[in-house]
Design a protein around this motif. Structure first.
Motif, PDB file in Angstrom:
ATOM      1  N   LYS A  80       8.138 -21.006 -17.308  1.00  0.00           N
ATOM      2  CA  LYS A  80       6.881 -20.370 -17.134  1.00  0.00           C
ATOM      3  C   LYS A  80       5.540 -20.705 -18.191  1.00  0.00           C
ATOM      4  CE  LYS A  80       5.122 -15.872 -15.741  1.00  0.00           C
ATOM      5  NZ  LYS A  80       4.941 -14.702 -16.045  1.00  0.00           N
ATOM      6  N   HIS A  81       4.401 -21.012 -17.469  1.00  0.00           N
ATOM      7  CA  HIS A  81       3.348 -21.279 -18.341  1.00  0.00           C
ATOM      8  C   HIS A  81       2.662 -19.808 -18.269  1.00  0.00           C
ATOM      9  CE1 HIS A  81      -1.195 -22.140 -18.742  1.00  0.00           C
ATOM     10  NE2 HIS A  81      -0.577 -23.338 -19.265  1.00  0.00           N
ATOM     11  N   PRO A  82       1.737 -19.511 -19.450  1.00  0.00           N
ATOM     12  CA  PRO A  82       1.329 -18.230 -19.610  1.00  0.00           C
ATOM     13  C   PRO A  82       0.213 -17.948 -18.634  1.00  0.00           C
ATOM     14  CG  PRO A  82       1.324 -19.380 -21.645  1.00  0.00           C
ATOM     15  CD  PRO A  82       1.746 -20.418 -20.619  1.00  0.00           C
ATOM     16  N   ARG A  83      -0.397 -18.867 -18.107  1.00  0.00           N
ATOM     17  CA  ARG A  83      -1.591 -18.537 -17.111  1.00  0.00           C
ATOM     18  C   ARG A  83      -1.113 -18.878 -15.547  1.00  0.00           C
ATOM     19  NH1 ARG A  83      -3.926 -15.158 -19.910  1.00  0.00           N
ATOM     20  NH2 ARG A  83      -5.720 -15.624 -21.381  1.00  0.00           N
ATOM     21  N   LYS A 116      -2.806 -14.432 -25.479  1.00  0.00           N
ATOM     22  CA  LYS A 116      -2.421 -13.583 -26.640  1.00  0.00           C
ATOM     23  C   LYS A 116      -1.152 -14.262 -27.502  1.00  0.00           C
ATOM     24  CE  LYS A 116      -4.240  -9.665 -24.855  1.00  0.00           C
ATOM     25  NZ  LYS A 116      -4.201  -8.179 -24.463  1.00  0.00           N
ATOM     26  N   ARG A 117      -0.341 -14.735 -26.910  1.00  0.00           N
ATOM     27  CA  ARG A 117       0.930 -15.154 -27.741  1.00  0.00           C
ATOM     28  C   ARG A 117       0.493 -16.443 -28.345  1.00  0.00           C
ATOM     29  NH1 ARG A 117       4.961 -18.770 -25.485  1.00  0.00           N
ATOM     30  NH2 ARG A 117       3.938 -19.618 -23.422  1.00  0.00           N
ATOM     31  N   LEU A 118      -0.524 -17.257 -28.141  1.00  0.00           N
ATOM     32  CA  LEU A 118      -1.098 -18.378 -28.749  1.00  0.00           C
ATOM     33  C   LEU A 118      -2.236 -18.269 -29.671  1.00  0.00           C
ATOM     34  CD1 LEU A 118      -0.866 -20.975 -25.724  1.00  0.00           C
ATOM     35  CD2 LEU A 118       0.885 -20.554 -27.367  1.00  0.00           C
ATOM     36  N   ILE A 119      -3.075 -17.309 -29.436  1.00  0.00           N
ATOM     37  CA  ILE A 119      -4.109 -16.993 -30.305  1.00  0.00           C
ATOM     38  C   ILE A 119      -3.921 -17.006 -31.833  1.00  0.00           C
ATOM     39  CG2 ILE A 119      -4.217 -14.501 -30.452  1.00  0.00           C
ATOM     40  CD1 ILE A 119      -7.383 -16.794 -29.958  1.00  0.00           C
ATOM     41  N   ASP A 120      -2.632 -16.575 -32.498  1.00  0.00           N
ATOM     42  CA  ASP A 120      -2.370 -16.618 -33.640  1.00  0.00           C
ATOM     43  C   ASP A 120      -2.143 -18.139 -34.064  1.00  0.00           C
ATOM     44  OD1 ASP A 120      -3.094 -13.804 -33.916  1.00  0.00           O
ATOM     45  OD2 ASP A 120      -0.966 -13.426 -33.523  1.00  0.00           O
ATOM     46  N   ARG A 121      -1.791 -18.972 -33.449  1.00  0.00           N
ATOM     47  CA  ARG A 121      -1.528 -20.207 -33.694  1.00  0.00           C
ATOM     48  C   ARG A 121      -2.671 -21.226 -33.893  1.00  0.00           C
ATOM     49  NH1 ARG A 121       4.008 -21.160 -32.190  1.00  0.00           N
ATOM     50  NH2 ARG A 121       3.607 -23.582 -32.361  1.00  0.00           N
ATOM     51  N   VAL A 122      -3.911 -20.704 -33.497  1.00  0.00           N
ATOM     52  CA  VAL A 122      -5.048 -21.333 -33.650  1.00  0.00           C
ATOM     53  C   VAL A 122      -5.805 -21.010 -34.941  1.00  0.00           C
ATOM     54  CG1 VAL A 122      -7.709 -21.700 -32.918  1.00  0.00           C
ATOM     55  CG2 VAL A 122      -5.734 -21.155 -31.363  1.00  0.00           C
ATOM     56  N   LYS A 123      -5.661 -22.228 -35.773  1.00  0.00           N
ATOM     57  CA  LYS A 123      -6.250 -21.812 -37.351  1.00  0.00           C
ATOM     58  C   LYS A 123      -7.114 -23.242 -37.425  1.00  0.00           C
ATOM     59  CE  LYS A 123      -2.203 -24.367 -38.641  1.00  0.00           C
ATOM     60  NZ  LYS A 123      -1.350 -24.763 -39.914  1.00  0.00           N
ATOM     61  N   LYS A 124      -7.948 -22.963 -38.723  1.00  0.00           N
ATOM     62  CA  LYS A 124      -8.597 -24.331 -39.091  1.00  0.00           C
ATOM     63  C   LYS A 124      -7.734 -25.118 -40.174  1.00  0.00           C
ATOM     64  CE  LYS A 124     -13.164 -22.347 -39.121  1.00  0.00           C
ATOM     65  NZ  LYS A 124     -14.329 -21.941 -39.774  1.00  0.00           N
ATOM     66  N   MET A 125      -7.915 -26.234 -40.043  1.00  0.00           N
ATOM     67  CA  MET A 125      -7.003 -27.402 -40.576  1.00  0.00           C
ATOM     68  C   MET A 125      -7.816 -28.474 -41.091  1.00  0.00           C
ATOM     69  SD  MET A 125      -5.025 -29.292 -37.303  1.00  0.00           S
ATOM     70  CE  MET A 125      -3.923 -27.927 -37.298  1.00  0.00           C
ATOM     71  N   THR A 126      -7.203 -29.329 -41.969  1.00  0.00           N
ATOM     72  CA  THR A 126      -8.139 -30.585 -42.232  1.00  0.00           C
ATOM     73  C   THR A 126      -8.091 -31.637 -41.315  1.00  0.00           C
ATOM     74  OG1 THR A 126      -6.217 -31.607 -43.595  1.00  0.00           O
ATOM     75  CG2 THR A 126      -7.602 -29.972 -44.741  1.00  0.00           C
ATOM     76  N   LYS A 127      -8.759 -32.767 -41.373  1.00  0.00           N
ATOM     77  CA  LYS A 127      -8.656 -33.936 -40.484  1.00  0.00           C
ATOM     78  C   LYS A 127      -7.243 -34.510 -40.581  1.00  0.00           C
ATOM     79  CE  LYS A 127     -11.774 -36.605 -40.482  1.00  0.00           C
ATOM     80  NZ  LYS A 127     -12.888 -37.661 -40.620  1.00  0.00           N
ATOM     81  N   LYS A 134     -14.831 -19.765 -18.130  1.00  0.00           N
ATOM     82  CA  LYS A 134     -14.262 -19.698 -19.372  1.00  0.00           C
ATOM     83  C   LYS A 134     -12.970 -19.143 -19.291  1.00  0.00           C
ATOM     84  CE  LYS A 134     -17.012 -19.317 -23.342  1.00  0.00           C
ATOM     85  NZ  LYS A 134     -17.405 -20.256 -24.369  1.00  0.00           N
ATOM     86  N   TYR A 135     -12.189 -19.769 -20.274  1.00  0.00           N
ATOM     87  CA  TYR A 135     -10.702 -19.356 -20.607  1.00  0.00           C
ATOM     88  C   TYR A 135     -10.444 -18.776 -21.974  1.00  0.00           C
ATOM     89  CZ  TYR A 135     -10.025 -22.188 -16.507  1.00  0.00           C
ATOM     90  OH  TYR A 135      -9.998 -22.503 -15.128  1.00  0.00           O
ATOM     91  N   LYS A 136      -9.742 -17.730 -21.977  1.00  0.00           N
ATOM     92  CA  LYS A 136      -9.087 -16.990 -23.086  1.00  0.00           C
ATOM     93  C   LYS A 136      -7.878 -17.410 -23.475  1.00  0.00           C
ATOM     94  CE  LYS A 136     -12.119 -12.955 -23.230  1.00  0.00           C
ATOM     95  NZ  LYS A 136     -12.462 -12.484 -24.424  1.00  0.00           N
ATOM     96  N   VAL A 137      -7.851 -17.953 -24.607  1.00  0.00           N
ATOM     97  CA  VAL A 137      -6.121 -18.281 -25.170  1.00  0.00           C
ATOM     98  C   VAL A 137      -5.325 -17.111 -24.943  1.00  0.00           C
ATOM     99  CG1 VAL A 137      -4.990 -19.277 -27.014  1.00  0.00           C
ATOM    100  CG2 VAL A 137      -7.361 -19.830 -26.905  1.00  0.00           C
TER     101      VAL A 137
END
Length: 173
Positions: free
Chosen positions: A135-138, A93-104, A88-91
């Motif tokens: 650099k990739h975050p992970r 931190k610098r990307l977590i705020d970019r995850v949002k609900k959106m329409t199709k 299991k991977y966690k997003v």
């Protein structure tokens, strides 16, 4: 890694995402699944937003804006095998705020934005210096070809997540 083969694979995977997107009901698309975690919408937001960011990192490598750094051996194995280790991977931190609900519609727009960015960068991936890395975050430092391969792997990884979400909705009926 043959760039043309990876690129063809990426486009096939994206076509699978598009087909899934067309299949989902708009209300269900934004609903948190029975297994909790992200909705379909949030998965699409994450995968295509982060893929656009990956293309930007790839372009920095192409344009000589990277660094001459080593790539970790374990990361080279991931890129060779074509899959992230089963955990299991966690997003980041610098990307977590970019995850949002959106329409199709918004999701399809984001897919097209990614495709356009990738198509623009694609002709220059093979020409990029292998020592130019960003650099990739992970995963640490990746060059243009490695970023390209990572995009493919990451897209596949989240298709599995969509399949788990689909099963959870089917089982809750």
């Amino acid at each position: 890694m043959m760039v043309s083969k990876v690129n063809t694979s990426i486009h096939q995977i994206v076509d699978t995402y598009k087909a899934k997107l067309l299949h989902y009901n708009e209300a269900v698309f934004q609903t948190t699944p029975p297994i909790a975690g992200w909705s379909y919408s949030e998965v699409f937001a994450h995968i295509f937003d982060s893929s656009i960011l990956s293309v930007m990192a790839l372009e920095n490598c192409i344009n000589g804006k990277g660094e001459d750094q080593k790539t970790f051996f374990t990361v080279k194995l991931i890129l060779l095998w074509g899959a992230l280790p089963p955990q299991k991977y966690k997003v980041p931190k610098r990307l977590i705020d970019r995850v949002k609900k959106m329409t199709k519609t918004e999701a399809m727009r984001l897919i097209h934005q990614f495709e356009n960015a990738l198509n623009k960068a694609y002709p220059n991936i093979s020409k990029a210096a292998s020592n130019q890395k960003t650099k990739h975050p992970r995963l640490g430092y990746l060059n243009a070809k490695q970023w390209h391969r990572f995009i493919e792997i990451h897209l596949k990884h989240h298709l599995k997540q969509l399949n788990r979400i689909e099963k959870s909705f089917q089982q809750s009926i």
